[in-house]
Every structure is written in structure tokens, then in C-alpha cells.
Design a protein around this motif. Structure first.
Motif, PDB file in Angstrom:
ATOM      1  N   LEU A  70       0.863  -1.183   0.000  1.00  0.00           N
ATOM      2  CA  LEU A  70       0.000   0.000   0.000  1.00  0.00           C
ATOM      3  C   LEU A  70       0.894   1.227   0.000  1.00  0.00           C
ATOM      4  N   GLU A  71       1.048   1.802  -1.162  1.00  0.00           N
ATOM      5  CA  GLU A  71       1.862   2.998  -1.272  1.00  0.00           C
ATOM      6  C   GLU A  71       1.026   4.206  -0.870  1.00  0.00           C
ATOM      7  N   ASN A  72       1.647   5.143  -0.217  1.00  0.00           N
ATOM      8  CA  ASN A  72       1.010   6.406   0.167  1.00  0.00           C
ATOM      9  C   ASN A  72      -0.144   6.233   1.143  1.00  0.00           C
ATOM     10  N   PHE A  73      -0.200   5.137   1.887  1.00  0.00           N
ATOM     11  CA  PHE A  73      -1.257   4.985   2.885  1.00  0.00           C
ATOM     12  C   PHE A  73      -0.786   5.597   4.188  1.00  0.00           C
ATOM     13  N   PRO A 109      -5.840   3.774  -2.626  1.00  0.00           N
ATOM     14  CA  PRO A 109      -4.414   3.877  -2.906  1.00  0.00           C
ATOM     15  C   PRO A 109      -4.035   3.431  -4.321  1.00  0.00           C
ATOM     16  N   SER A 110      -4.908   2.668  -4.978  1.00  0.00           N
ATOM     17  CA  SER A 110      -4.687   2.282  -6.374  1.00  0.00           C
ATOM     18  C   SER A 110      -6.044   1.995  -7.001  1.00  0.00           C
ATOM     19  N   ASN A 111      -6.054   1.777  -8.300  1.00  0.00           N
ATOM     20  CA  ASN A 111      -7.312   1.482  -8.987  1.00  0.00           C
ATOM     21  C   ASN A 111      -7.894   0.135  -8.582  1.00  0.00           C
ATOM     22  N   GLU A 112      -7.049  -0.775  -8.124  1.00  0.00           N
ATOM     23  CA  GLU A 112      -7.495  -2.118  -7.788  1.00  0.00           C
ATOM     24  C   GLU A 112      -7.923  -2.268  -6.329  1.00  0.00           C
ATOM     25  N   ILE A 113      -7.573  -1.316  -5.479  1.00  0.00           N
ATOM     26  CA  ILE A 113      -7.765  -1.487  -4.031  1.00  0.00           C
ATOM     27  C   ILE A 113      -8.623  -0.367  -3.457  1.00  0.00           C
ATOM     28  N   THR A 114      -9.508  -0.750  -2.528  1.00  0.00           N
ATOM     29  CA  THR A 114     -10.284   0.209  -1.747  1.00  0.00           C
ATOM     30  C   THR A 114     -10.100  -0.137  -0.276  1.00  0.00           C
TER      31      THR A 114
END
Length: 162
Positions: A70-73, A109-114
């Protein structure tokens, strides 16, 4: 031949001006029609919170049972605010609110993750709606568990504490 070019030029100018006029009207109706300045909003990441001047403090976290990254979390607490009357770039602090603070984090954090607050965790807040928690004071008194969801992603948990 000149008449054809003049007519073609006039038609093109008409459509270009019409295109921009419809965009402006749509924006005007959307902003003022939905009255976006009336509702509490929040930032989408810690940098925006600092830029708007509503950042209070960063929180600790631990990612459990998630094999991805998780980048930028960064979870944080910020002051609640509203948009300005004429622009979403204006920041208007909440006045007379019983719950002036809110827990925030980068929920996409990305298009694939909520990332979401687990539904049963919302009772740990002073007030909550269906998906966000609000606080009377800029502190959380218990560990909050967030869930990681996504397409073709193994779900996981994130523990957040002060």
C-alpha cells in the motif's frame, strides 16, 4: 466558393462556442444545483489536508494479512470542513459542530484497491454515517480496524491507533 467557406467557418464557430457554453452551463448547474458548499467534506490524502490547513495529526498503523503493498497509505485526523460557496478550492472550517474532527486516510491507494472502515468499527466513533467516523476530540481511544478490498486482490486488515 467563398460563401461555402464562410458558411463552414460560421458553423464551426457556432459549434465550438456552443460546446464551451454547454460545458460552462453544466458546471454552473452542477455546482449550484447540488449546493456542494452545504455539506461536510474531507481530503483524500495527508498532503491535501496539510495544504488546506485542516491536518491535526498522523496516526500509527499496521497492515495485517495482506500480501500486496500500500503505497502512500497514511491514516490521520483532520478538522472537518466545507467547500466555499463558489469553489471547491476554498476551505471553510465547520462551525457549531459537535463532531469537528474526522479520521481520514487514502481510501483508494490504487485502482485495484479500496480501504474502508469495518462496519462494526463505526461504533467506536462519537458519530458516524454509513462509512466514515467523526470525533468530538482529535483522538481515537481504541484501535480502529480497516478492511482492504479489491478485484483479484487478497483482502486484508489495517489496524490504526494513536
Amino acid at each position: 466558393m467563398k460563401k461555402v467557406f464562410k458558411l463552414l467557418f460560421a458553423v464551426i464557430v457556432f459549434f465550438v462556442l456552443g460546446y464551451f457554453a454547454l460545458g460552462y452551463i453544466s458546471s454552473f448547474v452542477g455546482w449550484y444545483g447540488y449546493k456542494k458548499w452545504r455539506y461536510r467534506v474531507s481530503t483524500s490524502d495527508i498532503e491535501e489536508s496539510k495544504k488546506r490547513g485542516v491536518f491535526v495529526k498522523e496516526l500509527h498503523f499496521q497492515i495485517d494479512s495482506f500480501s500486496g503493498t500500500l503505497e502512500n497509505f497514511k491514516p490521520y485526523i483532520e478538522k472537518g470542513f466545507k467547500f466555499g460557496l463558489h469553489s471547491s478550492k476554498e476551505t471553510i472550517p465547520l462551525k457549531n459542530s459537535n463532531y469537528p474532527y474526522q479520521l481520514r486516510f487514502n481510501y483508494r491507494p490504487s485502482n485495484e484497491i479500496t480501504i474502508l472502515i469495518r462496519e462494526d468499527e463505526l461504533i467506536k466513533f462519537d458519530s458516524a454515517n454509513a462509512s466514515w467516523g467523526y470525533l468530538k476530540h482529535p483522538e481515537i481511544t481504541d484501535t480502529i480496524i480497516l478492511i482492504i478490498r479489491g478485484e483479484n486482490v487478497h483482502s486484508g486488515n489495517i489496524k490504526v491507533w494513536q
